[in-house]
Design a protein around this motif. Sequence first.
Motif, PDB file in Angstrom:
ATOM      1  N   ALA A 147      20.324 128.818  28.571  1.00  0.00           N
ATOM      2  CA  ALA A 147      18.405 128.525  29.627  1.00  0.00           C
ATOM      3  C   ALA A 147      19.914 128.443  30.876  1.00  0.00           C
ATOM      4  O   ALA A 147      20.217 128.295  31.331  1.00  0.00           O
ATOM      5  CB  ALA A 147      18.361 127.211  29.636  1.00  0.00           C
ATOM      6  N   PRO A 148      18.812 128.768  32.080  1.00  0.00           N
ATOM      7  CA  PRO A 148      19.198 128.581  33.527  1.00  0.00           C
ATOM      8  C   PRO A 148      19.922 127.365  33.773  1.00  0.00           C
ATOM      9  O   PRO A 148      19.306 126.031  33.235  1.00  0.00           O
ATOM     10  CB  PRO A 148      18.291 128.569  34.542  1.00  0.00           C
ATOM     11  N   ALA A 149      20.982 127.605  34.867  1.00  0.00           N
ATOM     12  CA  ALA A 149      21.241 125.702  34.541  1.00  0.00           C
ATOM     13  C   ALA A 149      20.970 124.805  35.711  1.00  0.00           C
ATOM     14  O   ALA A 149      19.939 126.215  36.277  1.00  0.00           O
ATOM     15  CB  ALA A 149      23.099 126.809  35.931  1.00  0.00           C
ATOM     16  N   GLY A 150      20.999 123.779  35.024  1.00  0.00           N
ATOM     17  CA  GLY A 150      20.160 123.482  36.938  1.00  0.00           C
ATOM     18  C   GLY A 150      18.689 122.320  36.252  1.00  0.00           C
ATOM     19  O   GLY A 150      18.060 121.670  37.184  1.00  0.00           O
ATOM     20  N   LEU A 151      18.368 122.769  35.268  1.00  0.00           N
ATOM     21  CA  LEU A 151      17.363 121.909  34.495  1.00  0.00           C
ATOM     22  C   LEU A 151      17.916 122.037  33.025  1.00  0.00           C
ATOM     23  O   LEU A 151      18.478 121.866  32.537  1.00  0.00           O
ATOM     24  CB  LEU A 151      16.788 123.525  34.034  1.00  0.00           C
ATOM     25  N   ASP A 152      16.854 120.088  33.046  1.00  0.00           N
ATOM     26  CA  ASP A 152      17.037 119.849  31.542  1.00  0.00           C
ATOM     27  C   ASP A 152      15.899 121.098  31.298  1.00  0.00           C
ATOM     28  O   ASP A 152      15.188 121.724  31.570  1.00  0.00           O
ATOM     29  CB  ASP A 152      16.492 118.610  31.341  1.00  0.00           C
ATOM     30  N   ARG A 153      16.199 120.847  29.219  1.00  0.00           N
ATOM     31  CA  ARG A 153      15.804 121.668  28.439  1.00  0.00           C
ATOM     32  C   ARG A 153      14.928 121.707  27.212  1.00  0.00           C
ATOM     33  O   ARG A 153      16.194 120.899  26.641  1.00  0.00           O
ATOM     34  CB  ARG A 153      16.158 123.049  28.391  1.00  0.00           C
ATOM     35  N   LEU A 154      14.800 121.839  26.273  1.00  0.00           N
ATOM     36  CA  LEU A 154      13.695 121.519  24.891  1.00  0.00           C
ATOM     37  C   LEU A 154      13.775 123.107  24.187  1.00  0.00           C
ATOM     38  O   LEU A 154      12.926 123.577  24.954  1.00  0.00           O
ATOM     39  CB  LEU A 154      12.973 120.781  25.142  1.00  0.00           C
ATOM     40  N   VAL A 155      15.083 123.290  23.423  1.00  0.00           N
ATOM     41  CA  VAL A 155      14.448 124.288  22.835  1.00  0.00           C
ATOM     42  C   VAL A 155      13.499 124.690  21.553  1.00  0.00           C
ATOM     43  O   VAL A 155      13.295 123.492  21.263  1.00  0.00           O
ATOM     44  CB  VAL A 155      15.695 124.874  21.627  1.00  0.00           C
ATOM     45  N   VAL A 156      11.947 124.832  21.800  1.00  0.00           N
ATOM     46  CA  VAL A 156      10.671 125.276  20.895  1.00  0.00           C
ATOM     47  C   VAL A 156      10.892 126.110  20.229  1.00  0.00           C
ATOM     48  O   VAL A 156      10.148 126.361  19.507  1.00  0.00           O
ATOM     49  CB  VAL A 156       9.821 125.616  22.052  1.00  0.00           C
ATOM     50  N   GLY A 157      11.588 127.590  20.783  1.00  0.00           N
ATOM     51  CA  GLY A 157      11.621 128.339  19.065  1.00  0.00           C
ATOM     52  C   GLY A 157      13.046 129.329  19.861  1.00  0.00           C
ATOM     53  O   GLY A 157      13.379 129.992  20.506  1.00  0.00           O
ATOM     54  N   GLN A 158      13.267 129.953  18.374  1.00  0.00           N
ATOM     55  CA  GLN A 158      14.237 131.299  18.161  1.00  0.00           C
ATOM     56  C   GLN A 158      13.533 132.424  17.648  1.00  0.00           C
ATOM     57  O   GLN A 158      13.101 132.350  16.307  1.00  0.00           O
ATOM     58  CB  GLN A 158      14.891 130.006  17.627  1.00  0.00           C
ATOM     59  N   GLU A 159      14.014 133.677  17.761  1.00  0.00           N
ATOM     60  CA  GLU A 159      13.233 134.487  17.203  1.00  0.00           C
ATOM     61  C   GLU A 159      14.113 135.609  17.361  1.00  0.00           C
ATOM     62  O   GLU A 159      14.791 136.170  18.453  1.00  0.00           O
ATOM     63  CB  GLU A 159      11.031 134.899  17.768  1.00  0.00           C
ATOM     64  N   PRO A 160      13.995 137.079  16.578  1.00  0.00           N
ATOM     65  CA  PRO A 160      14.703 138.298  16.321  1.00  0.00           C
ATOM     66  C   PRO A 160      14.052 139.893  17.510  1.00  0.00           C
ATOM     67  O   PRO A 160      13.387 139.134  17.748  1.00  0.00           O
ATOM     68  CB  PRO A 160      14.770 138.528  15.618  1.00  0.00           C
TER      69      PRO A 160
END
Length: 310
Positions: free
Chosen positions: A159-172
Amino acid sequence: MKNPVSPDLRVWRQFAVLAEELHFGRAAQRLHMTQPPLTQAIAQLEKGLGVALFERTRRRVGLTPAGEALLPEVRELLARAEALPALARAAATGEHGRVRLAFVSTVGFAQLPLWVRDFHAESPGVALELMEATGDVQLDAFARGSIDAGLMLHAPGQAPAGLDRLVVGQEPLVLALGARHALARLDPLPLAAVLAEPLVLFPRRILPSLHDAVVEMYRAQGTVPRVAQEAIQMQTIVNLVWGGNGLAWVPASVMQFRRAGVVYREAARLALGRKRPVLPVCETSLVWPAGAMSPALARFVDFVRARSPA
């Protein structure tokens, strides 16, 4: 001409009560005051406005046309003023406000419509302002302060730097190809043959980490992708595949975009050969500027967190 000083809410409340009672004595009693100060306040209000609001005789008090026109507006003003404390408390707890949310198109195929519906049901006082935008556009919007949060695609952990984040999904990623393409008749589909075909790919600037993962998959197999056409939106990429412009690697959620004449092949239906590649995987994250967030945004983040994988 100098504008008169606007009357305060106390005077407007006195006007509204007198307009309802049409009797100075009863109105003063409702307002918990004596009659002379009320009479004086109304006279000063009329003088400041430059119009008469009441017709007075010894027997009756009535509204003038100007008073009748003002009364519904004053009632609305008072109602809005009375609602302000509750509104302030609701804003402080995130029960009222807005969240300006940008999102990539893949989220719009499945998760986002359900989130919008359920969030409105749970927090009807918070407005979601939605804007479809690619990752690069979202980063520019964050820099301008024109969005509060974004849903972005990227390679896992990139994910881009400088941002807080929450992973909401992963997919192929899955392969999209035209239904009439010669390879569409093969099952399983030889990966070597796929890698030799022209490719429709998203530009690196909008998804750098995922673009690099696709290119690296080709390089690991001793080749480089033959990019026939670039396109930004996933729907456009799929439409270009339908038009015979090449094959495309797209997130699995795009399979819900049912385009007649386009078929999708998942990894299980690919013959990977002896030199098995690492097929790219993409993550979707909810991101927002690092540091303090508004109560409304905090409420939305908590809402999404409760519906996302740990």
